[in-house]
Write a protein that holds these residues in place. Structure first.
Motif, short mmCIF file in Angstrom:
data_model
loop_
_atom_site.label_atom_id
_atom_site.label_comp_id
_atom_site.label_asym_id
_atom_site.label_seq_id
_atom_site.Cartn_x
_atom_site.Cartn_y
_atom_site.Cartn_z
N ASP A 1 0.84 -1.21 0.00
CA ASP A 1 0.00 0.00 0.00
C ASP A 1 0.87 1.25 0.00
OD1 ASP A 1 -2.31 -1.53 0.03
OD2 ASP A 1 -2.53 -1.44 2.22
N GLN A 2 1.95 1.21 0.77
CA GLN A 2 2.85 2.36 0.84
C GLN A 2 3.50 2.61 -0.51
OE1 GLN A 2 3.96 4.55 3.88
NE2 GLN A 2 3.95 5.47 1.86
N SER B 1 1.12 4.19 -2.83
CA SER B 1 0.93 5.60 -2.47
C SER B 1 2.09 6.45 -2.99
CB SER B 1 0.83 5.72 -0.95
OG SER B 1 0.76 7.08 -0.55
N TRP B 2 3.32 5.94 -2.85
CA TRP B 2 4.48 6.67 -3.38
C TRP B 2 4.37 6.82 -4.89
CZ3 TRP B 2 8.12 2.98 -0.28
CH2 TRP B 2 8.21 3.43 1.05
#
Length: 257
Positions: free
Chosen positions: A16-17, A20-21
Motif C-alpha cells: 500500500d505504501q 501511495s508513493w
C-alpha cells in the motif's frame, strides 16, 4: 489480476505504501526519497513499479554489496545521482585495545538515542573504526546525541563517500535440495541441524525472516529472503532453481561467515 495475490499478507501494508508513493510521484511530477529498505522491500518495490515507462526507480546503500538501501522514485526524465539519495557517511574511532565493538552494539546505541531503524543503512567496522550510512536529515541529531557505544566514548563526524572502508562481510554460497520451502526445512539445511532443533529455535522466537520474528515452522520462504537465528548468524536464499527429478527443490543460499 489482483496485485496482492503475489505477496504475503504481512507485506500488504508495505505494498500500500509503495502504491501511495507511485501515485504521489505520478500526480505531482516530483521525485520521492524513501528511507532505507531491506532486500525484500527493495524487491517488492521493483516488482510493483516494474516496467512503468513514466517512472524510474533507483537504490543506493553506499557499498556495492549494501544490504539496506535508500530508494529514489522519480519521473522518467529526471536525473538521479548519488546526491539524490540524501545520505551521509559518518565515522568514529574507538579504543580497540580496551573494548570490542560489533554491529549490534552500534545499532543499539543509535536506537537507544531514539533514531528509527529506517534512517540507518549498513554499518562497517574495521579495526578501531566505525562507518555508517545515515539519512542526511538526522546527521546533526546523531552526532550530538550518540557519544558512546558499549561504554566507549565516540565522536561521529561526516566523512566523504570516497573514504568508505571495504565491507568486512563475507558470504559463502552453497547449493542444496530441500523437500519444501518451509522455514523449519530450510533452517535444517542451512544451519546443519536436526528438524527438531530447527523447530525448537523457531518456537523459542529466535528466528527472524526479513527482520520480522517468525514463530511458525510452516512459514514458506521465497527467493531473496533473509533469515537470522539469534546466536547462529544470518543466511539468505539467493536463487530457486526448480525441481529435481525426485521433486525436491534445488536452491542456492548464502551464509554470512
Amino acid at each position: 489480476m489482483d496485485l496482492y495475490q503475489h505477496f504475503r499478507k504481512e507485506e500488504y501494508p508495505f505494498i500500500d505504501q509503495v502504491l501511495s508513493w507511485r501515485d504521489e510521484v505520478t500526480t505531482r511530477y516530483e521525485r520521492k526519497v524513501i528511507d532505507f529498505l531491506h532486500p525484500r522491500e527493495q524487491k517488492i518495490f521493483e516488482m510493483i513499479i516494474g516496467n512503468d515507462e513514466e517512472l524510474q526507480l533507483a537504490f543506493f546503500g553506499g557499498w556495492e554489496s549494501a544490504e539496506r538501501k535508500r530508494a529514489v522514485l522519480a519521473p522518467f526524465y529526471e536525473e538521479i545521482n548519488e546526491s539524490s539519495f540524501e545520505v551521509e557517511l559518518l565515522q568514529a574511532k574507538f579504543p580497540q585495545k580496551f573494548v570490542s565493538i560489533e554491529h549490534p552494539d552500534v545499532l543499539g546505541a543509535f536506537l537507544s538515542a531514539g533514531i528509527k531503524r529506517k534512517k540507518i543503512g549498513d554499518i562497517v567496522i574495521h579495526n578501531d573504526t566505525i562507518q555508517i550510512l545515515v539519512a542526511k536529515d538526522i546527521t546533526t541529531y546523531l552526532i550530538t546525541n550518540v557519544t558512546s557505544v558499549k561504554k566507549a566514548g565516540v565522536i561521529f563526524d561526516r566523512v566523504s563517500m570516497s573514504e568508505r572502508m571495504p565491507s568486512q562481510d563475507t558470504w559463502q554460497s552453497r547449493m542444496a535440495t530441500c523437500a519444501s520451502l518451509r522455514l523449519d526445512v530450510i533452517i535444517k539445511e542451512m544451519y546443519q541441524m536436526s528438524r527438531q532443533q530447527a523447530l525448537n529455535v523457531i518456537k523459542k522466537g529466535l528466528v527472524k525472516v526479513n527482520f520480522q520474528a517468525i514463530d511458525q515452522p510452516s512459514f514458506i520462504l521465497e527467493e531473496d529472503d533473509l533469515i537470522s537465528i539469534r546466536g547462529k548468524g544470518r543466511s539468505r536464499i539467493t536463487e530457486l532453481h526448480g525441481l529435481t527429478k525426485k521433486d525436491r527443490i534445488r536452491i542456492t543460499f548464502e551464509k554470512l561467515l
